[in-house]
Write a protein that holds these residues in place. Sequence first.
Motif, PDB file in Angstrom:
ATOM      1  N   VAL A   1       8.869  -0.496  -2.320  1.00 53.78           N
ATOM      2  CA  VAL A   1       9.133  -0.076  -0.943  1.00 53.78           C
ATOM      3  C   VAL A   1       9.790  -1.238  -0.243  1.00 53.78           C
ATOM      4  O   VAL A   1       9.317  -2.373  -0.342  1.00 53.78           O
ATOM      5  N   GLN A   2      10.907  -0.977   0.421  1.00 52.08           N
ATOM      6  CA  GLN A   2      11.458  -2.008   1.295  1.00 52.08           C
ATOM      7  C   GLN A   2      11.466  -1.469   2.708  1.00 52.08           C
ATOM      8  O   GLN A   2      11.917  -0.360   2.977  1.00 52.08           O
TER       9      GLN A   2
ATOM     10  N   THR B   1      12.774  -3.182   5.282  1.00 49.30           N
ATOM     11  CA  THR B   1      14.082  -3.488   5.865  1.00 49.30           C
ATOM     12  C   THR B   1      15.025  -3.769   4.705  1.00 49.30           C
ATOM     13  O   THR B   1      14.601  -3.840   3.550  1.00 49.30           O
ATOM     14  N   LEU B   2      16.298  -3.976   5.028  1.00 55.42           N
ATOM     15  CA  LEU B   2      17.273  -4.295   3.974  1.00 55.42           C
ATOM     16  C   LEU B   2      16.948  -5.627   3.314  1.00 55.42           C
ATOM     17  O   LEU B   2      17.441  -5.929   2.238  1.00 55.42           O
ATOM     18  N   HIS B   3      16.129  -6.431   3.970  1.00 56.28           N
ATOM     19  CA  HIS B   3      15.970  -7.825   3.552  1.00 56.28           C
ATOM     20  C   HIS B   3      14.644  -8.158   2.900  1.00 56.28           C
ATOM     21  O   HIS B   3      14.419  -9.301   2.525  1.00 56.28           O
ATOM     22  N   GLN B   4      13.759  -7.186   2.765  1.00 58.34           N
ATOM     23  CA  GLN B   4      12.463  -7.530   2.176  1.00 58.34           C
ATOM     24  C   GLN B   4      11.796  -6.310   1.581  1.00 58.34           C
ATOM     25  O   GLN B   4      12.040  -5.182   2.011  1.00 58.34           O
ATOM     26  N   GLY B   5      10.969  -6.556   0.571  1.00 58.38           N
ATOM     27  CA  GLY B   5      10.277  -5.435  -0.048  1.00 58.38           C
ATOM     28  C   GLY B   5       9.250  -5.882  -1.062  1.00 58.38           C
ATOM     29  O   GLY B   5       9.089  -7.081  -1.331  1.00 58.38           O
ATOM     30  N   ALA B   6       8.557  -4.890  -1.618  1.00 63.70           N
ATOM     31  CA  ALA B   6       7.531  -5.140  -2.628  1.00 63.70           C
ATOM     32  C   ALA B   6       7.646  -4.066  -3.699  1.00 63.70           C
ATOM     33  O   ALA B   6       7.795  -2.886  -3.379  1.00 63.70           O
ATOM     34  N   ASP B   7       7.612  -4.483  -4.969  1.00 63.12           N
ATOM     35  CA  ASP B   7       7.649  -3.555  -6.107  1.00 63.12           C
ATOM     36  C   ASP B   7       6.362  -3.764  -6.890  1.00 63.12           C
ATOM     37  O   ASP B   7       6.005  -4.904  -7.187  1.00 63.12           O
TER      38      ASP B   7
ATOM     39  N   ASN C   1       0.821  -1.214   0.000  1.00 62.24           N
ATOM     40  CA  ASN C   1       0.000   0.000   0.000  1.00 62.24           C
ATOM     41  C   ASN C   1       0.855   1.264   0.000  1.00 62.24           C
ATOM     42  O   ASN C   1       0.483   2.279  -0.597  1.00 62.24           O
ATOM     43  N   LEU C   2       2.001   1.186   0.663  1.00 58.80           N
ATOM     44  CA  LEU C   2       2.917   2.338   0.620  1.00 58.80           C
ATOM     45  C   LEU C   2       3.400   2.585  -0.807  1.00 58.80           C
ATOM     46  O   LEU C   2       3.472   3.732  -1.258  1.00 58.80           O
ATOM     47  N   ALA C   3       3.713   1.492  -1.513  1.00 54.54           N
ATOM     48  CA  ALA C   3       4.157   1.644  -2.910  1.00 54.54           C
ATOM     49  C   ALA C   3       3.044   2.282  -3.738  1.00 54.54           C
ATOM     50  O   ALA C   3       3.298   3.172  -4.557  1.00 54.54           O
ATOM     51  N   ARG C   4       1.788   1.869  -3.499  1.00 50.66           N
ATOM     52  CA  ARG C   4       0.659   2.473  -4.229  1.00 50.66           C
ATOM     53  C   ARG C   4       0.540   3.960  -3.907  1.00 50.66           C
ATOM     54  O   ARG C   4       0.296   4.787  -4.778  1.00 50.66           O
TER      55      ARG C   4
END
Length: 362
Positions: free
Chosen positions: A103-104, A106-112, A84-87
């Motif tokens: 948006v990530q 943390t350094l270890h996870q995210g969504a594009d 939702n942040l990416a949206r």
Amino acid sequence: MNETLFYVAAAPFEAACRVENALGQSPLSAAHPARRLHGHSFLAKVRAIGASSVEALRQQLAHSVAPLDYNDLNQFLPMPTDENLARWIRARLALPSVASVGVQSTLHQGADLDLADNAHIWRRFRFEAAHRLPNVAPGHQCGRMHGHGFEVILHANQNLQAQDMGVDFDRLAAVWQPLHDQLHHHCLNDIPGLDNPTSETLAAWLWERLKPELDALSWVSVYETVTAGCHYDGQHYRIWKDQRFESALTLSRADPADSVRRLHGHSYLLRLHLTAPLDTVMGWTVDYGDVKTQFKPIYQQLDHHNLNDLTGLDEPDPASLARWIRTQAAAGLPQLDRIDLYETPGCGVVLSWGEHEPGLPV
Ligand SMILES: Nc1nc2c(c(=O)[nH]1)N=C([C@H](O)[C@H](O)COP(=O)(O)OP(=O)(O)OP(=O)(O)O)CN2
């Protein structure tokens, strides 16, 4: 093959959030720690086809996320998942040329997310292991027993269909855990199926075990070292090798008021991507060492030089420089099909002309 040029930029922000809405509803389980008020050093990322410059895109992204910095995300969006942040950022950016916004947390996870809400969810894991490559030529460094802090990224692709969240990061962690237990603090050569444990073999070995557990799995990436690794999607092997170079430049075509017209410099990060079939004897596509060797004459022109002196390059802006590198590398590295060139962390261009998945965001 058609060439695609993406401008890419990143902008950090520090924020607090609670992954539940005002009614106390959440896609996460009742006991999940992310339902409590907590905080992250977030990183927003954008990839756009066309921009006036990398810096202009970075500034637009930084402007878009500025209201979120040192703020409570639940005041801005009811359910502040990374998706939702990416949206939200994508809507504020309002750039017709945007290809994806990520948006990530943390350094270890995210969504594009792309414009059609196709999501790429990823999470990074690590294990420490020994290995040797039994089929390399005598004297090759990888023939000796050695070890690495391997990193693995599991990628899941899906259309979000208006959901707040795609594949749960915890689901990625759950499918990974049994494999971590098999690999961590082991010698890979002793594990059935990994007698020739190249990055490529390991990526395929992981894919075969994970895909039945996770239908949305789209790629497995294995970082053998911090500079080299392999992506595998069940069919294609794509390797990468990073090179860093320290260079000076002036951009004489920039706006008269722009400071990049002055002599300045960057610590560039260049990621060379190559697609090739597997050499079944060696267990690899192209030796990372050979990539480095083939690239060396080009590297020597870039590192600790003034890029304005390069023959055949009019202006060393990142797009022109990536195209120059493509031309120079074509003969020695025919498998090269993508170049990522970062002037500053997360900010640069991606030049892609390959057949397969030019959009893989990491
Ligand atoms: N395509 C592949 N090439 C190589 C593999 C592999 O799995 N697939 N593995 C090796 C070695 O195991 C080696 O440990 C890693 O190689 P390399 O990137 O050359 O390592 P360096 O430490 O020399 O890296 P630099 O960052 O460039 O110093 C070899 N090739």
